[in-house]
Motif scaffolding. Structure first.
Motif, PDB file in Angstrom:
ATOM      1  N   ALA A  97     -74.978   6.703 -46.221  1.00  0.00           N
ATOM      2  CA  ALA A  97     -75.358   7.646 -45.453  1.00  0.00           C
ATOM      3  C   ALA A  97     -75.896   7.616 -44.237  1.00  0.00           C
ATOM      4  CB  ALA A  97     -76.605   8.684 -46.084  1.00  0.00           C
ATOM      5  N   LEU A  98     -76.591   6.573 -43.861  1.00  0.00           N
ATOM      6  CA  LEU A  98     -76.951   6.306 -42.280  1.00  0.00           C
ATOM      7  C   LEU A  98     -75.945   5.735 -41.585  1.00  0.00           C
ATOM      8  CD1 LEU A  98     -79.296   6.438 -40.338  1.00  0.00           C
ATOM      9  CD2 LEU A  98     -79.729   4.118 -41.127  1.00  0.00           C
ATOM     10  N   GLU A  99     -75.014   4.897 -42.225  1.00  0.00           N
ATOM     11  CA  GLU A  99     -73.838   4.195 -41.600  1.00  0.00           C
ATOM     12  C   GLU A  99     -72.889   5.395 -41.160  1.00  0.00           C
ATOM     13  OE1 GLU A  99     -71.216   0.879 -40.447  1.00  0.00           O
ATOM     14  OE2 GLU A  99     -73.405   1.294 -40.710  1.00  0.00           O
ATOM     15  N   ALA A 100     -72.713   6.299 -42.018  1.00  0.00           N
ATOM     16  CA  ALA A 100     -71.577   7.432 -41.444  1.00  0.00           C
ATOM     17  C   ALA A 100     -72.077   8.046 -39.987  1.00  0.00           C
ATOM     18  CB  ALA A 100     -71.760   8.636 -42.387  1.00  0.00           C
ATOM     19  N   PHE A 101     -73.652   8.106 -39.826  1.00  0.00           N
ATOM     20  CA  PHE A 101     -73.859   8.916 -38.724  1.00  0.00           C
ATOM     21  C   PHE A 101     -73.889   7.965 -37.603  1.00  0.00           C
ATOM     22  CE2 PHE A 101     -76.363  11.555 -41.597  1.00  0.00           C
ATOM     23  CZ  PHE A 101     -75.705  13.074 -41.139  1.00  0.00           C
ATOM     24  N   CYS A 102     -74.143   6.334 -37.904  1.00  0.00           N
ATOM     25  CA  CYS A 102     -73.878   5.358 -36.961  1.00  0.00           C
ATOM     26  C   CYS A 102     -72.614   5.401 -36.206  1.00  0.00           C
ATOM     27  CB  CYS A 102     -74.202   4.064 -37.424  1.00  0.00           C
ATOM     28  SG  CYS A 102     -76.060   3.782 -37.800  1.00  0.00           S
ATOM     29  N   ARG A 103     -71.494   5.276 -37.319  1.00  0.00           N
ATOM     30  CA  ARG A 103     -70.180   5.266 -36.978  1.00  0.00           C
ATOM     31  C   ARG A 103     -69.664   6.367 -36.064  1.00  0.00           C
ATOM     32  NH1 ARG A 103     -66.480   3.193 -42.354  1.00  0.00           N
ATOM     33  NH2 ARG A 103     -67.627   1.485 -42.707  1.00  0.00           N
ATOM     34  N   ALA A 104     -70.146   7.485 -36.337  1.00  0.00           N
ATOM     35  CA  ALA A 104     -69.999   8.772 -35.357  1.00  0.00           C
ATOM     36  C   ALA A 104     -70.382   8.696 -34.335  1.00  0.00           C
ATOM     37  CB  ALA A 104     -70.594   9.969 -36.108  1.00  0.00           C
ATOM     38  N   ALA A 105     -71.578   7.798 -34.054  1.00  0.00           N
ATOM     39  CA  ALA A 105     -72.024   7.662 -32.893  1.00  0.00           C
ATOM     40  C   ALA A 105     -71.811   6.434 -32.046  1.00  0.00           C
ATOM     41  CB  ALA A 105     -73.736   7.744 -33.110  1.00  0.00           C
ATOM     42  N   GLY A 106     -70.796   5.812 -32.663  1.00  0.00           N
ATOM     43  CA  GLY A 106     -70.126   4.494 -32.038  1.00  0.00           C
ATOM     44  C   GLY A 106     -71.148   3.457 -32.251  1.00  0.00           C
ATOM     45  N   THR A 107     -71.640   3.278 -33.335  1.00  0.00           N
ATOM     46  CA  THR A 107     -72.528   2.095 -33.483  1.00  0.00           C
ATOM     47  C   THR A 107     -72.657   1.853 -35.118  1.00  0.00           C
ATOM     48  OG1 THR A 107     -74.942   1.340 -33.105  1.00  0.00           O
ATOM     49  CG2 THR A 107     -74.780   3.387 -33.758  1.00  0.00           C
ATOM     50  N   ARG A 108     -73.615   0.849 -35.549  1.00  0.00           N
ATOM     51  CA  ARG A 108     -73.646   0.636 -36.778  1.00  0.00           C
ATOM     52  C   ARG A 108     -75.101   0.182 -37.426  1.00  0.00           C
ATOM     53  NH1 ARG A 108     -70.974  -5.311 -38.131  1.00  0.00           N
ATOM     54  NH2 ARG A 108     -72.330  -6.527 -37.168  1.00  0.00           N
ATOM     55  N   VAL A 109     -75.546   0.159 -38.572  1.00  0.00           N
ATOM     56  CA  VAL A 109     -76.788  -0.262 -39.227  1.00  0.00           C
ATOM     57  C   VAL A 109     -76.866  -1.788 -38.915  1.00  0.00           C
ATOM     58  CG1 VAL A 109     -77.851  -0.679 -41.322  1.00  0.00           C
ATOM     59  CG2 VAL A 109     -76.534   1.487 -40.843  1.00  0.00           C
ATOM     60  N   ASP A 110     -77.752  -2.131 -38.311  1.00  0.00           N
ATOM     61  CA  ASP A 110     -77.694  -3.538 -37.738  1.00  0.00           C
ATOM     62  C   ASP A 110     -78.609  -4.451 -39.053  1.00  0.00           C
ATOM     63  OD1 ASP A 110     -76.541  -3.467 -35.479  1.00  0.00           O
ATOM     64  OD2 ASP A 110     -78.118  -2.483 -34.479  1.00  0.00           O
ATOM     65  N   TYR A 111     -79.582  -3.793 -39.826  1.00  0.00           N
ATOM     66  CA  TYR A 111     -80.408  -4.528 -40.775  1.00  0.00           C
ATOM     67  C   TYR A 111     -81.042  -3.439 -41.789  1.00  0.00           C
ATOM     68  CZ  TYR A 111     -84.151  -2.749 -38.137  1.00  0.00           C
ATOM     69  OH  TYR A 111     -85.051  -2.013 -37.385  1.00  0.00           O
ATOM     70  N   VAL A 112     -81.241  -4.034 -42.877  1.00  0.00           N
ATOM     71  CA  VAL A 112     -81.926  -3.207 -43.869  1.00  0.00           C
ATOM     72  C   VAL A 112     -83.570  -3.495 -44.069  1.00  0.00           C
ATOM     73  CG1 VAL A 112     -81.918  -2.269 -46.255  1.00  0.00           C
ATOM     74  CG2 VAL A 112     -80.008  -3.076 -45.037  1.00  0.00           C
ATOM     75  N   LYS A 113     -84.588  -2.508 -43.902  1.00  0.00           N
ATOM     76  CA  LYS A 113     -85.782  -2.557 -44.253  1.00  0.00           C
ATOM     77  C   LYS A 113     -86.399  -1.589 -45.079  1.00  0.00           C
ATOM     78  CE  LYS A 113     -90.574  -1.842 -42.570  1.00  0.00           C
ATOM     79  NZ  LYS A 113     -91.439  -1.403 -41.509  1.00  0.00           N
ATOM     80  N   PRO A 114     -86.561  -1.824 -46.579  1.00  0.00           N
ATOM     81  CA  PRO A 114     -87.206  -1.204 -47.451  1.00  0.00           C
ATOM     82  C   PRO A 114     -88.471  -0.501 -47.088  1.00  0.00           C
ATOM     83  CG  PRO A 114     -86.248  -3.219 -48.578  1.00  0.00           C
ATOM     84  CD  PRO A 114     -86.227  -3.241 -47.032  1.00  0.00           C
ATOM     85  N   HIS A 115     -88.698   0.880 -47.683  1.00  0.00           N
ATOM     86  CA  HIS A 115     -89.634   1.656 -47.251  1.00  0.00           C
ATOM     87  C   HIS A 115     -91.000   1.732 -48.301  1.00  0.00           C
ATOM     88  CE1 HIS A 115     -92.171   4.912 -46.180  1.00  0.00           C
ATOM     89  NE2 HIS A 115     -92.038   5.310 -47.357  1.00  0.00           N
ATOM     90  N   GLY A 116     -91.989   1.690 -48.066  1.00  0.00           N
ATOM     91  CA  GLY A 116     -92.951   1.915 -48.905  1.00  0.00           C
ATOM     92  C   GLY A 116     -93.168   1.194 -50.354  1.00  0.00           C
TER      93      GLY A 116
END
Length: 250
Positions: A97-116
């Motif tokens: 889901a996040l990568e879709a918005f990143c690709r649309a903005a010309g970038t990408r997910v650089d790493y993963v940090k789980p939450h909580g």
């Protein structure tokens, strides 16, 4: 991505949901190196995710996916009894889901940090940590996973090496620690630092590789690649400004 200091500065962001606003993202984003963006399971909605990615791109912050257990009501801070297969799937789902918005903005997910709760569960559960590592490896070879810097991270290094996943070790400027480097549970008195001076002193000690007091006042030393300051702290902006200047001066 901004020029890295000896230790990077990160913040959990994009945690608004609909009309409910969380954090001071617009003011904090220029001060950090890494933005951990919520992916919809503990906070954020599609428009918030899109705007958060755009804000990170505008300020040159590296984008990290911040996946969680599916727990909007509990802000992802409640443990859910998910199997490793479920955890692998829910992390991949949120990454996509996040990568879709990143690709649309010309970038990408650089790493993963789980939450909580998911982040904390990985410290104790080899199977869950393995599932998240597998999700990172399946999503993109070389995608790093950010994990808690402990007094001894031999376990995390061993499992990550087996999965072929690079690790980023994270420490917290505004959280109290147990003697082994685990975060003090939020239910305990003193678990969350609110005094700006104490936050700054702890952050700089970690950045310099120096000992700082754990919850019981005993010295603890951590090796970390990145420092987190929570954006929901009332003093977070003032602390971030001072910490940014201090880290840049090291």
């Amino acid at each position: 991505m901004k020029t890295a200091t000896r230790i990077l500065l990160n913040c959990d962001m994009g945690e608004s949901f609909g009309v409910w606003k969380m954090g001071n993202d617009a003011l904090a984003m220029p001060l950090i190196d890494q933005a951990n963006l919520a992916c919809g399971f503990h906070a954020a909605d599609p428009l918030t995710m899109q705007r958060s990615v755009a804000l990170a791109v505008r300020h040159g912050a590296s984008i990290g996916a911040h996946p969680a257990y599916p727990d909007l009501a509990g802000f992802g801070r409640r443990h859910l009894d998910c199997s490793p297969d479920e955890v692998r799937a829910l992390v991949l789902y949120q990454l996509g889901a996040l990568e879709a918005f990143c690709r649309a903005a010309g970038t990408r997910v650089d790493y993963v940090k789980p939450h909580g709760a998911l982040y904390n569960d990985l410290v104790l559960d080899d199977e869950l940590l393995g599932a998240v590592l597998e999700a990172c490896a399946a999503f993109r070879p070389g995608l790093p996973l950010m994990v808690l810097a402990l007094a001894d991270n031999a376990r995390e290094r061993r499992l990550a090496e087996a999965a072929g996943v690079p690790l980023l070790f994270e420490a917290f400027a505004d959280r109290a620690y147990l003697s082994d480097g685990r975060l003090a549970p939020r239910r305990l008195d003193g678990a969350l630092h609110t005094d700006p001076e104490r936050i700054l002193v702890q952050a700089l000690a970690i950045a310099r590789g120096e000992p700082f007091p754990d919850l019981d006042g005993k010295p603890l030393r951590l090796r970390a690649d990145s420092l987190c300051v929570h954006g929901d702290n009332a003093e977070s902006l003032a602390v971030l400004r001072r910490l940014r200047a201090a880290l840049d001066a090291l």
